[in-house]
Motif scaffolding. Sequence first.
Motif, PDB file in Angstrom:
ATOM      1  N   GLN A   1       0.827  -1.198   0.000  1.00  0.00           N
ATOM      2  CA  GLN A   1       0.000   0.000   0.000  1.00  0.00           C
ATOM      3  C   GLN A   1       0.870   1.260   0.000  1.00  0.00           C
ATOM      4  O   GLN A   1       0.527   2.271  -0.609  1.00  0.00           O
ATOM      5  CB  GLN A   1      -0.912   0.015   1.223  1.00  0.00           C
ATOM      6  N   LEU A   2       2.015   1.189   0.669  1.00  0.00           N
ATOM      7  CA  LEU A   2       2.905   2.345   0.785  1.00  0.00           C
ATOM      8  C   LEU A   2       3.908   2.440  -0.359  1.00  0.00           C
ATOM      9  O   LEU A   2       4.812   3.281  -0.318  1.00  0.00           O
ATOM     10  CB  LEU A   2       3.660   2.281   2.121  1.00  0.00           C
ATOM     11  N   GLY A   3       3.760   1.590  -1.360  1.00  0.00           N
ATOM     12  CA  GLY A   3       4.674   1.641  -2.491  1.00  0.00           C
ATOM     13  C   GLY A   3       6.065   1.125  -2.170  1.00  0.00           C
ATOM     14  O   GLY A   3       7.047   1.584  -2.741  1.00  0.00           O
ATOM     15  N   GLY A   4       6.143   0.169  -1.238  1.00  0.00           N
ATOM     16  CA  GLY A   4       7.430  -0.416  -0.875  1.00  0.00           C
ATOM     17  C   GLY A   4       7.900  -0.026   0.507  1.00  0.00           C
ATOM     18  O   GLY A   4       8.930  -0.512   0.970  1.00  0.00           O
ATOM     19  N   GLY A   5       7.173   0.825   1.175  1.00  0.00           N
ATOM     20  CA  GLY A   5       7.566   1.231   2.521  1.00  0.00           C
ATOM     21  C   GLY A   5       7.583   2.741   2.664  1.00  0.00           C
ATOM     22  O   GLY A   5       6.951   3.463   1.894  1.00  0.00           O
ATOM     23  N   LEU A   6       8.321   3.216   3.648  1.00  0.00           N
ATOM     24  CA  LEU A   6       8.435   4.637   3.930  1.00  0.00           C
ATOM     25  C   LEU A   6       9.726   5.210   3.353  1.00  0.00           C
ATOM     26  O   LEU A   6      10.731   4.508   3.247  1.00  0.00           O
ATOM     27  CB  LEU A   6       8.399   4.887   5.445  1.00  0.00           C
ATOM     28  N   ALA A   7       9.669   6.474   3.003  1.00  0.00           N
ATOM     29  CA  ALA A   7      10.832   7.130   2.409  1.00  0.00           C
ATOM     30  C   ALA A   7      11.964   7.251   3.421  1.00  0.00           C
ATOM     31  O   ALA A   7      11.758   7.743   4.531  1.00  0.00           O
ATOM     32  CB  ALA A   7      10.447   8.509   1.888  1.00  0.00           C
ATOM     33  N   ARG A   8      13.123   6.804   3.039  1.00  0.00           N
ATOM     34  CA  ARG A   8      14.318   6.977   3.864  1.00  0.00           C
ATOM     35  C   ARG A   8      14.875   8.389   3.633  1.00  0.00           C
ATOM     36  O   ARG A   8      14.795   8.925   2.537  1.00  0.00           O
ATOM     37  CB  ARG A   8      15.372   5.925   3.496  1.00  0.00           C
ATOM     38  N   GLY A   9      15.413   8.992   4.664  1.00  0.00           N
ATOM     39  CA  GLY A   9      15.940  10.341   4.528  1.00  0.00           C
ATOM     40  C   GLY A   9      14.876  11.408   4.608  1.00  0.00           C
ATOM     41  O   GLY A   9      15.151  12.582   4.379  1.00  0.00           O
ATOM     42  N   ALA A  10      13.639  10.997   4.956  1.00  0.00           N
ATOM     43  CA  ALA A  10      12.523  11.932   5.089  1.00  0.00           C
ATOM     44  C   ALA A  10      12.193  12.120   6.567  1.00  0.00           C
ATOM     45  O   ALA A  10      12.809  11.515   7.448  1.00  0.00           O
ATOM     46  CB  ALA A  10      11.308  11.415   4.333  1.00  0.00           C
ATOM     47  N   VAL A  11      11.191  12.962   6.815  1.00  0.00           N
ATOM     48  CA  VAL A  11      10.665  13.155   8.168  1.00  0.00           C
ATOM     49  C   VAL A  11       9.324  12.442   8.267  1.00  0.00           C
ATOM     50  O   VAL A  11       8.465  12.588   7.391  1.00  0.00           O
ATOM     51  CB  VAL A  11      10.484  14.657   8.486  1.00  0.00           C
ATOM     52  N   HIS A  12       9.141  11.675   9.330  1.00  0.00           N
ATOM     53  CA  HIS A  12       7.870  10.991   9.576  1.00  0.00           C
ATOM     54  C   HIS A  12       7.389  11.363  10.976  1.00  0.00           C
ATOM     55  O   HIS A  12       8.166  11.314  11.936  1.00  0.00           O
ATOM     56  CB  HIS A  12       8.038   9.476   9.458  1.00  0.00           C
ATOM     57  N   GLU A  13       6.125  11.734  11.085  1.00  0.00           N
ATOM     58  CA  GLU A  13       5.551  12.145  12.366  1.00  0.00           C
ATOM     59  C   GLU A  13       4.754  11.000  12.980  1.00  0.00           C
ATOM     60  O   GLU A  13       3.993  10.320  12.290  1.00  0.00           O
ATOM     61  CB  GLU A  13       4.611  13.337  12.180  1.00  0.00           C
TER      62      GLU A  13
ATOM     63  N   GLU B   1      21.231  18.868  13.613  1.00  0.00           N
ATOM     64  CA  GLU B   1      22.635  18.455  13.644  1.00  0.00           C
ATOM     65  C   GLU B   1      22.757  16.952  13.404  1.00  0.00           C
ATOM     66  O   GLU B   1      23.610  16.487  12.647  1.00  0.00           O
ATOM     67  CB  GLU B   1      23.243  18.825  14.996  1.00  0.00           C
ATOM     68  N   ALA B   2      21.886  16.175  14.057  1.00  0.00           N
ATOM     69  CA  ALA B   2      21.926  14.723  13.888  1.00  0.00           C
ATOM     70  C   ALA B   2      21.526  14.310  12.474  1.00  0.00           C
ATOM     71  O   ALA B   2      22.132  13.418  11.879  1.00  0.00           O
ATOM     72  CB  ALA B   2      21.002  14.063  14.908  1.00  0.00           C
ATOM     73  N   ALA B   3      20.499  14.961  11.913  1.00  0.00           N
ATOM     74  CA  ALA B   3      20.051  14.610  10.565  1.00  0.00           C
ATOM     75  C   ALA B   3      21.123  14.869   9.518  1.00  0.00           C
ATOM     76  O   ALA B   3      21.083  14.289   8.427  1.00  0.00           O
ATOM     77  CB  ALA B   3      18.779  15.383  10.219  1.00  0.00           C
TER      78      ALA B   3
ATOM     79  N   ARG C   1      13.564  22.027   6.927  1.00  0.00           N
ATOM     80  CA  ARG C   1      15.010  21.955   7.129  1.00  0.00           C
ATOM     81  C   ARG C   1      15.450  20.534   7.476  1.00  0.00           C
ATOM     82  O   ARG C   1      16.450  20.034   6.963  1.00  0.00           O
ATOM     83  CB  ARG C   1      15.429  22.912   8.250  1.00  0.00           C
ATOM     84  N   LEU C   2      14.677  19.882   8.335  1.00  0.00           N
ATOM     85  CA  LEU C   2      14.986  18.494   8.672  1.00  0.00           C
ATOM     86  C   LEU C   2      14.877  17.599   7.444  1.00  0.00           C
ATOM     87  O   LEU C   2      15.716  16.721   7.215  1.00  0.00           O
ATOM     88  CB  LEU C   2      14.025  17.991   9.753  1.00  0.00           C
ATOM     89  N   SER C   3      13.845  17.825   6.649  1.00  0.00           N
ATOM     90  CA  SER C   3      13.643  17.025   5.449  1.00  0.00           C
ATOM     91  C   SER C   3      14.782  17.217   4.445  1.00  0.00           C
ATOM     92  O   SER C   3      15.272  16.249   3.848  1.00  0.00           O
ATOM     93  CB  SER C   3      12.299  17.381   4.819  1.00  0.00           C
ATOM     94  N   LEU C   4      15.216  18.449   4.265  1.00  0.00           N
ATOM     95  CA  LEU C   4      16.317  18.724   3.333  1.00  0.00           C
ATOM     96  C   LEU C   4      17.608  18.097   3.818  1.00  0.00           C
ATOM     97  O   LEU C   4      18.388  17.539   3.024  1.00  0.00           O
ATOM     98  CB  LEU C   4      16.484  20.237   3.158  1.00  0.00           C
ATOM     99  N   ALA C   5      17.867  18.172   5.130  1.00  0.00           N
ATOM    100  CA  ALA C   5      19.084  17.574   5.678  1.00  0.00           C
ATOM    101  C   ALA C   5      19.063  16.066   5.482  1.00  0.00           C
ATOM    102  O   ALA C   5      20.062  15.461   5.064  1.00  0.00           O
ATOM    103  CB  ALA C   5      19.212  17.918   7.163  1.00  0.00           C
ATOM    104  N   GLY C   6      17.916  15.429   5.765  1.00  0.00           N
ATOM    105  CA  GLY C   6      17.812  13.985   5.576  1.00  0.00           C
ATOM    106  C   GLY C   6      17.913  13.579   4.122  1.00  0.00           C
ATOM    107  O   GLY C   6      18.457  12.524   3.795  1.00  0.00           O
ATOM    108  N   GLY C   7      17.397  14.423   3.237  1.00  0.00           N
ATOM    109  CA  GLY C   7      17.498  14.132   1.811  1.00  0.00           C
ATOM    110  C   GLY C   7      18.929  14.091   1.330  1.00  0.00           C
ATOM    111  O   GLY C   7      19.271  13.347   0.401  1.00  0.00           O
ATOM    112  N   GLU C   8      19.788  14.873   1.959  1.00  0.00           N
ATOM    113  CA  GLU C   8      21.203  14.909   1.575  1.00  0.00           C
ATOM    114  C   GLU C   8      21.996  13.758   2.182  1.00  0.00           C
ATOM    115  O   GLU C   8      22.945  13.271   1.576  1.00  0.00           O
ATOM    116  CB  GLU C   8      21.816  16.237   2.000  1.00  0.00           C
ATOM    117  N   THR C   9      21.635  13.330   3.389  1.00  0.00           N
ATOM    118  CA  THR C   9      22.428  12.318   4.092  1.00  0.00           C
ATOM    119  C   THR C   9      21.807  10.928   4.084  1.00  0.00           C
ATOM    120  O   THR C   9      22.500   9.943   4.346  1.00  0.00           O
ATOM    121  CB  THR C   9      22.624  12.736   5.559  1.00  0.00           C
TER     122      THR C   9
END
Length: 271
Positions: free
Chosen positions: A39-51, A128-130, A156-164
């Motif tokens: 249903q989720l298209g393979g799971g959740l996006a890595r490097g993203a923010v999930h609430e 900093e951690a992201a 900002r968190l999403s952009l940082a995770g997208g890079e790392t």
Amino acid sequence: MDRTEHIHALRQVLTRLDPTGQAGGMNRFAFGEAALDAQLGGGLARGAVHEVFAPITPAAPAAAGFVTGLVLRAAGAKGHVVWIRQRHAQEETGKLYPQGLAEMGLMPENLTLVLVKDITDVLRAGLEAARCPALGAVVIEPWGHSKHLDMTATRRLSLAGGETGVTSFLFRVAAEPEPSAAATRWQVRGHPSRPLAAGAPGFPAFEAALLRHREGLAQTLWYLEWDRDTLRFRARPEKVDAGFAANPALSGAVAPLLLDGPAASQFGHTG
């Protein structure tokens, strides 16, 4: 320890984890339950923010267990995790219980716990951690509503995770959902577990509602349990087995981890 010292201490931990800055990750991580992952298209996006929201404060332990399962799916059993808590969250819901985390599969040697005073520090430490690609995941646990936790901060968190490739989990208690840059939003409460053979305690069980998906998936309610042996989620019936009433949950006192005492050496800890 003031704000600057908190960030400096966290940077030292992150540098030890990845002195070269060359770590990376894959695009998605799965729950381990085929129907939900499909249903989720393979799971959740890595490097993203999930609430992940606890609808009421008493649901916080169950929501924390759900977050821990997601963290392990995102990071892997040996991936390092940074868990950043606002001190007021600990005052309201209690300290993280190391034996419980270990039972879920998150070992103390793979966890750095950061305790900070206010939401501004929570967000600074989370960002900093992201930005550290050596991490498997980061949990950001503020308390309540704050004007600082807005679309800009989550972007900002999403952009940082997208890079790392580092996945961030915003764990919200005593708060209502608001506009954010999160890829998914979940609301979680506990669900009765099914006893195992001989009345042994069953797997942790959750009622998990997908409230929002950035790709437009419909809201869905799932009943899941965490298989601590295989470190994956599994679907389970909405209603418990008929024999559940004859096998009540075990209860008893538990010993909290004293973060300022000798046992604190089990954890990487800043604060």
